[in-house]
Design a protein around this motif. Structure first.
Motif, PDB file in Angstrom:
ATOM      1  N   TYR A  97       0.855  -1.189   0.000  1.00  0.00           N
ATOM      2  CA  TYR A  97       0.000   0.000   0.000  1.00  0.00           C
ATOM      3  C   TYR A  97       0.888   1.235   0.000  1.00  0.00           C
ATOM      4  CZ  TYR A  97       1.090   0.852   4.891  1.00  0.00           C
ATOM      5  OH  TYR A  97       1.745   1.126   6.054  1.00  0.00           O
ATOM      6  N   LYS A 102      -4.258   4.328   0.040  1.00  0.00           N
ATOM      7  CA  LYS A 102      -5.082   4.777   1.165  1.00  0.00           C
ATOM      8  C   LYS A 102      -6.157   5.765   0.700  1.00  0.00           C
ATOM      9  CE  LYS A 102      -2.354   6.025   4.595  1.00  0.00           C
ATOM     10  NZ  LYS A 102      -1.290   6.234   5.596  1.00  0.00           N
ATOM     11  N   LEU A 128      -5.891   3.393   8.193  1.00  0.00           N
ATOM     12  CA  LEU A 128      -5.685   2.865   6.850  1.00  0.00           C
ATOM     13  C   LEU A 128      -4.336   2.163   6.714  1.00  0.00           C
ATOM     14  CD1 LEU A 128      -7.278   5.757   4.779  1.00  0.00           C
ATOM     15  CD2 LEU A 128      -8.249   3.512   5.311  1.00  0.00           C
TER      16      LEU A 128
END
Length: 149
Positions: A97, A102, A128
């Motif tokens: 990520y 996010k 997140l």
């Protein structure tokens, strides 16, 4: 503590789901909804998103969650939510990520994202980028107790 599994593999449904039902332990099964869409095996297994179809490598070998735009990520997560009937938390495929990821997760209306980074969730944790304590195959009870206290 929250017990989770990634990928919703059939072996987890066959072997672990009966145990969590027997002991009435709430669990979260992160499903890749392009691969599997069946119902939860029992009331103690909550189905949540492991994306619809982003559990594949992108152009640079990293997961598609870091190779896609926020709009593409949000669209994929919308598809996953339409299958699962809930927007709440996504487990990032391969744990990959970044800030764009996010943003896409938030844009889709999800509240949380779970990484594979080791750690504990505490007050003020980035919702997140939630860390995890990973339980690996063959880990004994003593090791588990030592890890989670």
């Amino acid at each position: 503590m929250i017990v989770t599994d990634d990928d919703a593999d059939q072996t987890w449904f066959d072997l672990a789901a009966p145990v969590v039902e027997k002991y009435k332990v709430m669990t979260t099964s992160f499903m890749i909804t392009a691969w599997r869409q069946d119902a939860a095996p029992n009331p103690y297994v909550l189905r949540r998103s492991h994306t619809h179809d982003m559990h594949r490598a992108g152009d640079n070998g990293q997961g598609r969650m870091v190779n896609s735009s926020a709009d593409e990520i949000a669209a994929d997560l919308e598809m996953s939510a339409s299958v699962l009937g809930v927007k709440e938390v996504v487990a990032y495929p391969f744990g990959h990520y970044n800030d764009v990821t996010k943003h896409g997760v938030a844009q889709a209306g999800y509240e949380m994202g779970r990484t594979i980074e080791p750690g504990y969730v505490s007050i003020g944790s980035d919702k997140l980028a939630l860390p995890v304590q990973r339980v690996n195959y063959g880990m004994g009870l003593d090791a588990l107790v030592g890890m989670i206290g």
